[in-house]
Design a protein around this motif. Structure first.
Motif, short mmCIF file in Angstrom:
data_model
loop_
_atom_site.label_atom_id
_atom_site.label_comp_id
_atom_site.label_asym_id
_atom_site.label_seq_id
_atom_site.Cartn_x
_atom_site.Cartn_y
_atom_site.Cartn_z
N GLN A 115 0.81 -1.22 0.00
CA GLN A 115 0.00 0.00 0.00
C GLN A 115 0.84 1.27 0.00
O GLN A 115 0.42 2.29 -0.49
CB GLN A 115 -0.93 0.01 1.21
N SER A 116 2.04 1.19 0.56
CA SER A 116 2.87 2.39 0.56
C SER A 116 3.75 2.42 -0.70
O SER A 116 4.59 3.29 -0.83
CB SER A 116 3.74 2.44 1.80
N ARG A 117 3.53 1.49 -1.59
CA ARG A 117 4.25 1.40 -2.86
C ARG A 117 5.76 1.45 -2.65
O ARG A 117 6.45 2.25 -3.26
CB ARG A 117 3.80 2.51 -3.82
N HIS A 192 11.26 3.31 -1.20
CA HIS A 192 11.58 3.67 0.18
C HIS A 192 11.49 2.43 1.05
O HIS A 192 10.99 1.41 0.60
CB HIS A 192 10.63 4.76 0.69
N HIS A 232 12.07 8.97 5.03
CA HIS A 232 11.64 10.34 4.71
C HIS A 232 10.65 10.87 5.75
O HIS A 232 9.94 11.82 5.47
CB HIS A 232 10.99 10.40 3.33
N ARG A 233 10.57 10.25 6.88
CA ARG A 233 9.65 10.64 7.96
C ARG A 233 8.19 10.54 7.54
O ARG A 233 7.34 11.28 8.03
CB ARG A 233 9.95 12.06 8.46
N GLU A 234 7.90 9.64 6.62
CA GLU A 234 6.52 9.44 6.22
C GLU A 234 5.96 8.23 6.95
O GLU A 234 6.65 7.22 7.09
CB GLU A 234 6.41 9.18 4.71
N ILE A 235 4.69 8.35 7.38
CA ILE A 235 4.05 7.22 8.05
C ILE A 235 3.45 6.33 6.97
O ILE A 235 2.70 6.80 6.12
CB ILE A 235 2.96 7.71 9.01
N CYS A 236 3.83 5.06 6.96
CA CYS A 236 3.34 4.16 5.92
C CYS A 236 2.19 3.30 6.43
O CYS A 236 1.43 2.76 5.66
CB CYS A 236 4.45 3.27 5.41
N ALA A 237 2.10 3.12 7.71
CA ALA A 237 0.98 2.38 8.27
C ALA A 237 0.92 2.62 9.77
O ALA A 237 1.95 2.87 10.41
CB ALA A 237 1.12 0.89 7.99
N LEU A 238 -0.28 2.58 10.28
CA LEU A 238 -0.48 2.64 11.73
C LEU A 238 -1.37 1.47 12.06
O LEU A 238 -2.24 1.13 11.27
CB LEU A 238 -1.21 3.91 12.12
N GLN A 252 1.15 10.59 19.46
CA GLN A 252 2.12 11.58 18.97
C GLN A 252 3.51 11.29 19.52
O GLN A 252 4.51 11.40 18.82
CB GLN A 252 1.69 12.99 19.39
N THR A 255 5.16 8.42 17.77
CA THR A 255 5.68 8.79 16.45
C THR A 255 7.08 9.37 16.56
O THR A 255 7.98 9.02 15.79
CB THR A 255 4.74 9.83 15.80
N LEU A 259 10.55 7.62 15.05
CA LEU A 259 11.39 8.27 14.03
C LEU A 259 12.87 7.98 14.24
O LEU A 259 13.59 7.66 13.30
CB LEU A 259 11.16 9.79 14.05
#
Lengths: 275, 245
Positions: A115-117, A192, A232-238, A252, A255, A259
């Protein structure tokens, strides 16, 4: 059916009392991971990850197939997790139906990577509408000592980065797949590298928090939460389901902690792949 | 694949909503006779029917827990729920995943300790699918459990949110949900203290944007809570009328 052995009351109390003082039973700090060891075998795409006592073997293979008619230029990526009785008692693999844990782990890895490709599926195309690579990731859990998801995500990413597929040249309508001995195989194109970080929560409101719970901690915890981040500090899944409801402020904080953890883990994977 | 425009220059979404607008919600409790509790829940074009049985004696004695109730969730997608007819097998990983999420959520919400050695069954049928499966399942199951008179800590209200073109958007429909560029966040809260019972996210979202998107989803949950509360009130009045006659 074999029932999982629950920790005794005295063990629970000991763990909780120690945790209130900021001490973990295995001597780690609250936000420390267990020792991470990544072993890459000489075979491309075969990686074993050891997170403390938890051991996961990831194997990436590929073959040529026909693409789906609605996505003629995209290769396929398939996931499979095998959580057998080998890893721990109480896991029942004989009934044929996948167990709850197995579904949870394999779907989580699938969501994280597909899903996060993370993998460039268009780069897996050989001839549009005719031939594409189908990459398959098999996860084998060898020893279950808590936090399977993090170990599985590290193993998956390491194996995908370690993997090399045979090179292909296109001659008009014909594709020639070169033998590995004939021409250097090529790595997959990976956008990524998402890594899962799992938190365990303790106490009646879940206000005691720790990173990377081991098996005993997993059995005692009142709630858990997995966050997946890339470099890249992107959230790909929670993922948080079940257990005691948590205050939004905790999410928060998790997160922020995750990181720094993700950077460390990515460095370790890099190091193992270079060796 | 050409990228479809999900927000028009006027700021409207594919189904004509604004960014922070929910779909129309209509719900009703006590829709089935044989079930102990039931609910029908519509959110836009997504429609679900839930039946709750229990607390009752467990089918399988070995499942009985001495100190709390066992919760069993079965989730089914009707073959006619999407435009293309498709039958899913019982072992479909996605179905199992959703039912295990619902199960885990309600294990934390139902006061299972007061129903030892019993089982509570939640059967969910998705009749029409237009995105937001998990949120509608949780909302409908909450209503059905309240209808069945099962003690819970609080309502569990779920809502989805996403992020398109620098704007957080509320309550994704199927088109928005299936676009791979849109992160899909599902939050379930307990409205009384605002604590998070379930949190799931797919696709990519920068960590600095998480707070805004979550805030919007929580607002949506609160709105849904009011809707569910009204439905419970209607059902209770209905019952009171029947009793007095």
């Amino acid at each position: 059916m074999v029932v999982e052995i629950e920790p005794s009351n005295i063990e629970r109390e000991f763990l909780l009392e120690a945790l209130e003082k900021g001490i973990r039973v295995d001597g780690r700090g609250i936000y420390d991971y267990r020792t991470l060891k990544i072993t890459c075998s000489p075979t491309y795409g075969l990686v074993e990850v050891q997170l403390g006592q938890t051991r996961v073997l990831a194997r990436v293979t590929c073959e040529v197939t026909r693409p789906f008619p609605d996505r003629p230029t995209e290769g396929l990526v398939q996931f499979n997790a095998d959580l057998s009785n080998l890893a721990a008692p109480g896991l029942d693999s004989s009934s044929g139906k996948p167990s709850v844990q197995e579904v949870a782990v394999s779907r989580m890895i699938e969501r994280v990577i597909r899903q996060s490709r993370a993998i460039d599926t268009e780069a897996l195309c050989i001839l549009a509408g005719e031939k594409v690579w189908s990459v398959r990731l098999d996860l084998h859990f060898l020893d279950h000592s808590g936090n399977l998801i993090d170990a599985a995500s590290i193993a998956s990413i390491a194996a995908l980065r370690h993997f090399r597929r045979p090179d292909v040249t296109i001659d008009g309508e014909e594709a020639i797949i070169h033998d590995v001995n004939e021409r250097n195989p090529v790595p997959l194109s990976i956008h990524h590298t998402p890594i899962c970080v799992t938190f365990g929560f303790f106490g009646s409101n879940g206000d005691l928090m720790l990173v990377d719970p081991n098996l005993l901690e997993e059995q005692v915890q009142v709630s858990s939460f997995t966050i997946t981040l890339n470099s890249h500090r992107e959230i790909c899944a929670l993922s948080k389901a079940g257990g005691v409801p948590l205050a939004p402020s905790l999410i928060q904080r998790c997160t922020q902690i995750a990181l720094t953890k993700v950077d460390d883990i990515n460095d370790k994977i890099q190091e193992a792949l270079m060796a | 694949m050409s990228r479809q425009e999900l927000i028009s220059p006027e700021g409207l979404r594919v189904d004509g909503r604004r960014a922070n607008e929910l779909r129309r919600i209509s719900c009703r409790a006590s829709v089935l006779n044989s079930a102990d509790g039931s609910a029908y829940y519509e959110q836009g074009n997504t429609k679900v029917l839930v039946a709750v049985y229990g607390p009752r004696e467990p089918r399988n004695r070995s499942l009985a827990q001495q100190d709390h109730a066992t919760i069993n969730v079965e989730f089914n997608i009707a073959p006619f729920s999407t435009s293309e007819r498709r039958k899913r097998s019982k072992g479909d990983k996605r179905l199992l995943e959703i039912s295990s999420f619902v199960k885990q959520t309600f294990e934390g919400a139902i006061q299972t300790a007061i129903y030892p050695r019993s089982q509570i069954d939640i059967y969910i049928h998705l009749l029409q699918h237009d995105g937001g499966t998990l949120e509608t399942c949780i909302n409908a199951a909450t209503l059905a459990l309240v209808d069945a008179g099962i003690s819970m800590m609080d309502y569990v209200c779920a809502c989805t949110a996403g992020f398109i073109d620098e704007t957080p958007i509320l309550d994704l429909n199927f088109v928005e949900e299936s676009s791979i560029e849109v992160p899909n966040l599902t939050v379930a809260i307990m409205p009384r203290n605002g604590n998070i019972a379930l949190l799931q996210m797919e696709s990519k979202l920068h960590s600095s944007k998480l707070e805004d998107v979550m805030e919007l989803a929580v607002e949506g949950c609160k709105h849904i809570h009011r809707k569910l509360d009204q439905a419970v009130l209607v059902a209770a009045k209905d019952l009171a009328d029947k009793l007095s006659n």
